[in-house]
Design a protein around this motif. Structure first.
Motif, PDB file in Angstrom:
ATOM      1  N   ARG A  42       1.417  -1.014  -0.084  1.00 46.25           N
ATOM      2  CA  ARG A  42       0.128   0.240   0.139  1.00 46.25           C
ATOM      3  C   ARG A  42       0.668   1.441  -0.105  1.00 46.25           C
ATOM      4  N   LEU A  43       1.634   1.173  -1.871  1.00 50.49           N
ATOM      5  CA  LEU A  43       2.486   2.278  -1.190  1.00 50.49           C
ATOM      6  C   LEU A  43       2.600   2.900  -2.962  1.00 50.49           C
ATOM      7  N   ASN A  44       2.881   3.929  -2.789  1.00 49.70           N
ATOM      8  CA  ASN A  44       3.193   4.765  -4.345  1.00 49.70           C
ATOM      9  C   ASN A  44       4.617   4.752  -4.940  1.00 49.70           C
ATOM     10  N   ALA A  45       4.347   2.823  -5.498  1.00 50.54           N
ATOM     11  CA  ALA A  45       5.812   2.141  -5.385  1.00 50.54           C
ATOM     12  C   ALA A  45       5.266   0.690  -5.818  1.00 50.54           C
ATOM     13  N   ASN A  46       6.173   0.195  -6.997  1.00 47.30           N
ATOM     14  CA  ASN A  46       5.898  -1.435  -7.064  1.00 47.30           C
ATOM     15  C   ASN A  46       7.018  -2.175  -6.179  1.00 47.30           C
ATOM     16  N   PRO A  47       6.516  -2.388  -5.006  1.00 50.44           N
ATOM     17  CA  PRO A  47       7.252  -2.894  -3.429  1.00 50.44           C
ATOM     18  C   PRO A  47       8.084  -3.650  -4.332  1.00 50.44           C
ATOM     19  N   PHE A  48       8.595  -4.057  -5.524  1.00 51.06           N
ATOM     20  CA  PHE A  48       9.207  -5.279  -5.665  1.00 51.06           C
ATOM     21  C   PHE A  48      10.570  -4.033  -6.153  1.00 51.06           C
ATOM     22  N   GLU A  49       9.935  -3.590  -7.286  1.00 55.81           N
ATOM     23  CA  GLU A  49      11.455  -2.396  -7.925  1.00 55.81           C
ATOM     24  C   GLU A  49      11.998  -1.887  -6.677  1.00 55.81           C
TER      25      GLU A  49
END
Length: 850
Positions: free
Chosen positions: A335-342
């Motif tokens: 739940r954040l403004n990002a792809n968590p893996f990238e």
């Protein structure tokens, strides 16, 4: 986060990045273990998982997204359970006032008779608006998905009748993992409104987000260097004309994958080509992406740079790593403004330690996983949706959590939620992230939560002012003023929550998410967590009736957790397909060796019906017989749920009854039901407990009192009683209407008569939108079927004093010379605390309640 009782030997499922990358390399997408696939297990319901289970409750789900078009309004056509969480959208953006609700009952679901009323409801909704809407979005749910409703045809009919564009929005949680999931479909609906316009070579659109890209992103200056004078965004359109002008763009920059379908449709229909850009956090990759964009636009790469902004990002990252790099151990959520893996890969490559990634990977993440496996092989991946997350224990080695869900899992770490509505992008995102991380580590951001602002907003006498007063329609089951109240599914789940069992909401995800995210305050009250799951039904599960799959998921979850029984709660989907819950219970008991019950709710009724059915099912299943001469002891209290009583009120009643020299059973443990036949007396504190109490009375002869102790009423509602006494000081006779659940309202009426003996015998009336038991009803008491009945009563009694939830001010007629005293009822508004006494009815009528 969550920790299941008696599960010391159990742990949440996780897998290292190295192992997962190896499995994907060998088997492709098939190598992703079932624990990380949402179709292979029950879906765990926790506050950390709420974005998956109920995307309309927080962030941008279909309902909020459909209102992104300036001047639009939305008619939600559904069982009441599907619209309940729209009360959570009543804040910024005036979303709450832009909804109307056409509630479906059982007959509608069986016959489809509601379809004939939709055009009439659209016309009534449009006529109620002070300004003519730009478009009416008709939001459909799983009920119409299963009925196979041709909503395109119905919307055309409604459009002809209302004279404004009418478009369908499909909130079909059943199709969440299909090729055209709801959030992709709603984007296609929105951008499908655009009509051909002459192209302007100096305009480009940013597609992907429903909130604006940060103004300080270098993306805007780069587009300016490319000759783009207008970088248009849906979120920054203030008028419908501005929105319509998006059709003039020379090209679309697509910033999120879910918008690609809409972009391709615009390319085909309006000839606007699409260019894909990704949000990245490795500055080298951002540079390469901008160079590729320059090539597409025909610009020399050296003329398309943001060297200064990149340098700022590098400086912010280097400063953080130098000062906090050694002490920072990260956990990343989804739940954040990002792809968590990238993002994890970008952080690891800067030398930071990433201990956990709380996210579900897809085949598209394979590259990031392979790279992470090389430089951080021991990083562990968890799925917040997997049942064993109930056994998760916080890793105290984590010092900084990124993402709202990771913050919930790591209460002792520093927090950066990084899910602000303004969208970071490019080098600006990198710089802003590291600055926020540094502020969190230094303690300057108070764990990334502006507590002062939140407290000020909660205690302030000011509320957002509505654009226009609400009106009340004469069309049956059309609500223009009041959002849906707590449904029967929520009532059933509220009873099951504290009993130590496994509660399975047999739904596609949305119903369970509404309960967890809106109708179950104990998630936020530091109460003992509960094993509440969604069945995660998909379209083929419903069409084919795959009951064996559901039973298998329950068996696998029960094998991993310490639970004492299985409670199934029905929703509109199994109601429509006539699921045989008796057979499923037998199958569950055979497979798990656990007792199982089913509460047959369908989402069309209100919470008290569901709670009543749950109490009764538990009594039937678990109450053990006793010998005729067995001693009777103790008091049983039935009906004490958070939907009727606040945390403070429940504690007050516990304390008051606990002073008596008798053991008390509040039916918040399974043993209370097992031992119910031994009770000496039953105290029923809400109508939801009456059916079960009367069953116990018939079978075991236990006497019943349906009341609340006067001492509790005088203490818990002293503020209301004092304000009422002040209003009656002049001795003038006033009609008083108490709107709450019947037993509490009866107790308040008794207290009012004691405090104000000069009132005439019939001056105080009890009214309720919920059950009124005849044995407890006095002559003149009222049952409100809908907002129209409540509105009509006040029209006939224009000087009445109304004691009820401030939400009811929305349905007060104009003009009204009476007074509203706020008596919060969570089942109505989802609000726990009373308004400040200074908030007059006149002000409340022009305010959004939540």
């Amino acid at each position: 986060m969550m920790q299941q009782q008696d599960s010391a030997s159990r742990a949440a499922y996780s897998i290292t990045v190295q192992e997962l990358a190896h499995r994907i390399e060998e088997h492709g997408a098939g190598g992703i273990p079932p624990e990380l696939r949402t179709d292979a297990h029950l879906i765990c319901n926790t506050p950390a998982a709420i974005d998956f289970n109920s995307p309309g409750a927080q962030g941008f789900g279909v309902k909020r997204a459909g209102l992104s078009v300036p001047g639009s309004i939305m008619l939600l056509v559904s069982p009441g359970c599907c619209g309940r969480n729209t009360a959570a959208l009543s804040g910024s953006g005036h979303y709450g006032e832009r909804f109307a609700y056409l509630a479906l009952d059982e007959a509608d679901i069986v016959t489809g008779s509601h379809l004939q009323r939709i055009p009439e409801a659209v016309c009534a909704f449009v006529a109620s608006r002070r300004e003519r809407p730009s478009v009416v979005m008709v939001c459909l749910t799983c009920a119409d998905a299963l009925l196979g409703t041709d909503m395109e045809r119905i919307c055309r009919k409604a459009e002809a009748a209302a004279g404004v564009p009418v478009r369908p929005c499909y909130m079909y949680a059943l199709t969440r993992e299909s090729q055209r999931p709801p959030m992709q479909a709603v984007r296609e609906t929105i951008y499908g409104l655009l009509q051909p316009r002459q192209k302007w070579a100096r305009q480009a659109n940013l597609l992907g987000f429903f909130t604006p890209v940060a103004r300080d992103s270098e993306l805007f200056s780069l587009l300016g260097q490319a000759g783009i004078r207008k970088a248009a965004e849906l979120a920054r359109c203030q008028t419908y004309e501005e929105f319509a002008s998006l059709a003039a763009a020379n090209f679309n920059l697509v910033l999120a994958d879910e918008a690609m379908g809409a972009a391709l449709a615009l390319e085909k229909r309006l000839g606007i080509p699409a260019i894909r850009l990704r949000r990245l956090y490795e500055t080298a990759k951002i540079t390469k992406q901008y160079q590729a964009l320059a090539h597409i636009l025909g610009i020399a790469p050296e003329d398309f740079t943001a060297a200064e902004v990149r340098e700022q990002a590098e400086q912010a990252a280097d400063a953080f790593c130098q000062q906090y790099g050694r002490e920072t151990v990260l956990a990343l959520g989804s739940r954040l403004n990002a792809n968590p893996f990238e993002l994890a890969l970008a952080l690891v490559r800067r030398g930071l330690a990433v201990r956990e990634i709380l996210a579900v990977p897809s085949a598209a993440d394979a590259f990031y996983l392979r790279e992470l496996a090389r430089c951080s092989p021991s990083t562990r991946i968890y799925s917040l949706l997997e049942p064993t997350m109930l056994c998760y224990r916080e890793d105290r080695a984590v010092t900084l959590a990124l993402g709202a869900d990771a913050c919930l899992c790591h209460p002792h770490a520093k927090h950066v939620t990084w899910n602000d509505e303004e969208q970071p992008f490019g080098y600006q995102a990198v710089r802003a992230l590291f600055e926020r991380m540094a502020a969190a580590m230094s303690g300057d951001e108070d764990n990334d939560i502006d507590t002062a602002d939140k407290e000020a907003a909660e205690s302030s006498d000011e509320l957002p002012v509505r654009e226009s007063p609400h009106t009340v329609s004469s069309l049956p089951r059309l609500s223009l003023a009041l959002p849906p109240f707590a449904p029967d599914t929520a009532g059933a789940a509220a009873v099951l929550y504290p009993l130590g069992g496994m509660t399975v909401i047999v739904d596609a995800g949305g119903c369970a998410g509404n309960i967890c995210g809106f109708d179950e305050p104990r998630w936020q009250e530091d109460a003992e967590p509960s094993a509440v799951f969604s069945a995660g039904l998909r379209d083929m599960d419903a069409i084919m009736g795959r009951d064996a799959n559901l039973v298998a998921k329950i068996r696998e979850a029960a094998a991993e957790l310490t639970v004492s029984f299985v409670g199934l709660v029905s929703t509109p989907v199994p109601a429509i397909i006539a699921t045989d819950f008796r057979a499923i219970c037998r199958m569950v008991e055979k497979e798990t060796r656990l007792p199982a019950i089913a509460v047959r709710t369908d989402g069309t009724r209100l919470y008290d019906r569901g709670a009543s059915a749950a109490y009764d099912a538990l009594v039937q299943k678990f109450t053990a017989p006793i010998p005729p001469d067995a001693p009777r002891t103790g008091l049983g209290v039935l009906g004490l749920t958070p939907l009727d009583f606040s945390r403070e009120e429940r504690a007050s009643l516990h304390a008051l009854l606990g002073r008596e020299d008798t053991p008390i059973r509040f039916f918040d443990r399974l043993d209370d039901f097992r031992e119910a036949a031994r009770l000496k007396e039953l105290l029923v504190v809400s109508p939801a407990g009456l059916k079960a109490a009367r069953r116990l009375q018939r079978q075991w002869g236990i006497p019943i009192r349906a009341e609340l102790p006067p001492a509790f009423i005088h203490k818990a509602f002293s503020g209301v009683l004092s304000r009422l006494a002040a209003l009656l000081q002049d001795g003038q006779q006033r009609e008083i209407l108490i709107v709450h659940q019947q037993i509490l309202a009866n107790g308040l009426r008794r207290a009012i008569r004691q405090r104000c003996p000069a009132l005439s015998a019939g001056a105080v009336t009890v009214g309720s939108f919920f059950a009124l038991d005849r044995a407890l009803q006095r002559e003149g008491d009222l049952h409100f079927r809908d907002e129209q009945d409540f509105h009509a009563y006040l029209q006939a009694h224009p000087d009445a004093i109304v004691i009820g939830d401030a939400l009811l001010a929305r349905a007060v007629p104009e003009p009204f010379g009476g007074t509203l005293l706020d008596l919060p009822h969570f089942a109505l508004s989802g609000r726990k605390a009373p308004m400040h006494p200074s908030r007059t009815l006149a002000y409340a009528k022009n305010s959004i309640s939540n």
